[in-house]
Structure formats: C-alpha cells, structure tokens
Scaffold this motif. Structure first.
Motif, mmCIF file in Angstrom:
data_model
loop_
_atom_site.group_PDB
_atom_site.id
_atom_site.type_symbol
_atom_site.label_atom_id
_atom_site.label_comp_id
_atom_site.label_asym_id
_atom_site.label_seq_id
_atom_site.Cartn_x
_atom_site.Cartn_y
_atom_site.Cartn_z
ATOM 1 N N GLU A 19 0.837 -1.203 0.000
ATOM 2 C CA GLU A 19 0.000 0.000 0.000
ATOM 3 C C GLU A 19 0.872 1.254 0.000
ATOM 4 O O GLU A 19 0.590 2.223 -0.726
ATOM 5 N N ALA A 20 1.938 1.246 0.796
ATOM 6 C CA ALA A 20 2.842 2.398 0.837
ATOM 7 C C ALA A 20 3.544 2.591 -0.504
ATOM 8 O O ALA A 20 3.672 3.715 -1.002
ATOM 9 N N TYR A 21 3.985 1.492 -1.096
ATOM 10 C CA TYR A 21 4.658 1.553 -2.401
ATOM 11 C C TYR A 21 3.698 2.052 -3.478
ATOM 12 O O TYR A 21 4.053 2.880 -4.321
ATOM 13 N N ARG A 22 2.451 1.568 -3.448
ATOM 14 C CA ARG A 22 1.450 1.973 -4.429
ATOM 15 C C ARG A 22 1.185 3.474 -4.365
ATOM 16 O O ARG A 22 0.917 4.118 -5.386
ATOM 17 N N SER A 188 -4.844 0.251 4.316
ATOM 18 C CA SER A 188 -5.228 1.559 3.781
ATOM 19 C C SER A 188 -5.399 2.577 4.903
ATOM 20 O O SER A 188 -4.940 3.722 4.799
ATOM 21 N N GLY A 189 -6.077 2.152 5.966
ATOM 22 C CA GLY A 189 -6.290 3.050 7.093
ATOM 23 C C GLY A 189 -4.993 3.470 7.751
ATOM 24 O O GLY A 189 -4.821 4.642 8.129
ATOM 25 N N LEU A 190 -4.073 2.534 7.891
ATOM 26 C CA LEU A 190 -2.781 2.854 8.512
ATOM 27 C C LEU A 190 -2.008 3.856 7.670
ATOM 28 O O LEU A 190 -1.423 4.814 8.198
ATOM 29 N N LEU A 191 -2.010 3.666 6.356
ATOM 30 C CA LEU A 191 -1.304 4.614 5.490
ATOM 31 C C LEU A 191 -1.961 5.988 5.526
ATOM 32 O O LEU A 191 -1.273 7.016 5.480
ATOM 33 N N ASP A 192 -3.291 6.023 5.630
ATOM 34 C CA ASP A 192 -3.965 7.318 5.776
ATOM 35 C C ASP A 192 -3.505 8.033 7.045
ATOM 36 O O ASP A 192 -3.289 9.251 7.050
ATOM 37 N N LEU A 193 -3.339 7.279 8.119
ATOM 38 C CA LEU A 193 -2.865 7.865 9.376
ATOM 39 C C LEU A 193 -1.441 8.394 9.239
ATOM 40 O O LEU A 193 -1.117 9.480 9.724
ATOM 41 N N ILE A 194 -0.595 7.615 8.575
ATOM 42 C CA ILE A 194 0.793 8.046 8.382
ATOM 43 C C ILE A 194 0.837 9.330 7.559
ATOM 44 O O ILE A 194 1.545 10.285 7.901
ATOM 45 N N GLU A 195 0.077 9.360 6.494
ATOM 46 C CA GLU A 195 0.098 10.524 5.601
ATOM 47 C C GLU A 195 -0.481 11.767 6.267
ATOM 48 O O GLU A 195 -0.026 12.891 6.015
ATOM 49 N N SER A 196 -1.476 11.582 7.109
ATOM 50 C CA SER A 196 -2.104 12.742 7.770
ATOM 51 C C SER A 196 -1.236 13.297 8.890
ATOM 52 O O SER A 196 -1.262 14.499 9.172
ATOM 53 N N GLY A 197 -0.485 12.404 9.542
ATOM 54 C CA GLY A 197 0.309 12.837 10.692
ATOM 55 C C GLY A 197 -0.532 13.108 11.926
ATOM 56 O O GLY A 197 -0.013 13.570 12.947
#
Length: 209
Positions: A19-22, A188-197
């Motif tokens: 997901e992160a790579y995508r 997907s949810g975890l990556l959203d959290l990472i991106e939002s900070g």
C-alpha cells in the motif's frame, strides 16, 4: 515520505508495504531474512533486536508489524520495548500494528475485550502480552507513537473496500453490528494515518463501515 516497515514479510506487513509503495512512498523493508521478501524494495536485513537509532533516524515513519509466535507472546513486550528505545528522541514516528484484545468494551474503559468470558482462551496470553506492551508504550518518554488496533474480526482473506471507520479505544462495530476489518482495509487506514500525521501518543482502532 520515507517509511520503514518492521516485519514486512509477514501477512500484514507485506500488505502495508504494498500500500505504501502503491502510494509512491520511499519504502524500506526492515527484515531478518531477505529471502522471504517478495518485492524489489530497499531493505535492511537485521534482527529486530539489533536495530539501532542510526539505522532508523532517516525515516519519517517506522511501522512495527512484528507478530510474535503464539508460544512466545512475551516477545510482543520485549520487541516493542526495544523499538521504542531505538526511535526515542528521533523525529521518526512509530506506528504499531496492535491487537483488538486490549480494546475496551465499555465507555468507562474498565473492561478489556480479552477479559470477557467469551474471549478465546487460546488468544488470551497473546492479548495480555500485547496489552502490557501498550501500557509500557504509554509510559515511554521521548517517543512519538500511535498504536493502531484492528477490529475483533481481523480478516486476512477479506476484500479491500477502501472504506473504514477510525475509532478510539472502545470496541466499535460496523453497520451490520460486527467488529470487522480486512487486512487490506487496515493497511489503507494505517497509510492514511501516516500521511495525515494526525494523532500522537494515542491508541486508535480501525473497523469497517
């Protein structure tokens, strides 16, 4: 963002890596056995307990997707304790793939899911160890972290819907009355959290809609 993933060859770690790579992030697998890595991404081949601050200081986020063997649940505590010390005082934020057993079933946060009569006995030692690891994380100093619990029914075979709810520390159900999320939607949810900070030094949970 530069993201390191501990346990990137495991079920959840692999999906988080993809997901992160995508999404176009600079992803590094932090793994003990390069031969198990299924994708051509940068990697650091090292035992988790041997990772050092010098190796992790360049990452914006480090995801801890380590999963202890069922017969060694204490590794949830010792591994997270080590990782927490490694990222202490770094700008790197730690994202922990947590468990559902430590979620509370009441708004007063007095009873955890793992303490209920119907909680499977076979999972109790692991749930207790993960809860203890979370308690240690809460008391840590100098570490920026977020602990992300899945729903009670955490389904590896489940479809990716692209929809989920971000909840708190109380067990939450979806529109069908189930505490459920697929591994893919969790990623997907975890990556959203990472991106939002968003969120720091908090435990949150993810559940399907």
């Amino acid at each position: 963002m530069k993201i390191g993933i501990i346990g990137a060859t495991g079920k959840q770690g692999n999906l988080i890596l993809l997901e992160a790579y995508r999404r176009g992030h600079d992803v590094t697998a932090l793994i003990r056995d390069q031969q198990k890595l299924k994708h051509e991404v940068p990697y650091i081949e090292k035992e988790l307990y041997d990772l050092t601050p010098a190796e992790l200081e360049g990452f914006d986020a480090v995801v801890d997707a380590f999963n202890a063997p069922a017969n060694m649940p204490q590794l949830h505590q010792t591994s997270l304790r080590h990782i927490t010390k490694v990222v202490k005082d770094l700008d790197t934020k730690l994202y922990v793939v947590g468990g559902a057993g430590s979620l509370y079933i009441d708004s007063g946060k007095t009873t955890r899911l793992s303490e209920t009569p119907d909680f499977p006995e076979s999972f109790k030692r692991t749930a207790d160890s993960m809860a203890a690891a979370l308690d240690e994380l809460r008391n840590s100093k100098g570490t920026n972290w977020i602990y992300v619990s899945p729903a009670a029914n955490f389904d590896f075979e489940g479809a990716k819907t692209g929809e989920y709810q971000l909840a708190g520390e109380t067990l939450t159900v979806n529109s069908q009355g189930d505490s459920y999320i697929s591994y893919a939607d969790y990623a997907s949810g975890l990556l959203d959290l990472i991106e939002s900070g968003d969120h720091n030094k908090e435990r949150v949970s993810l559940v399907s809609k």
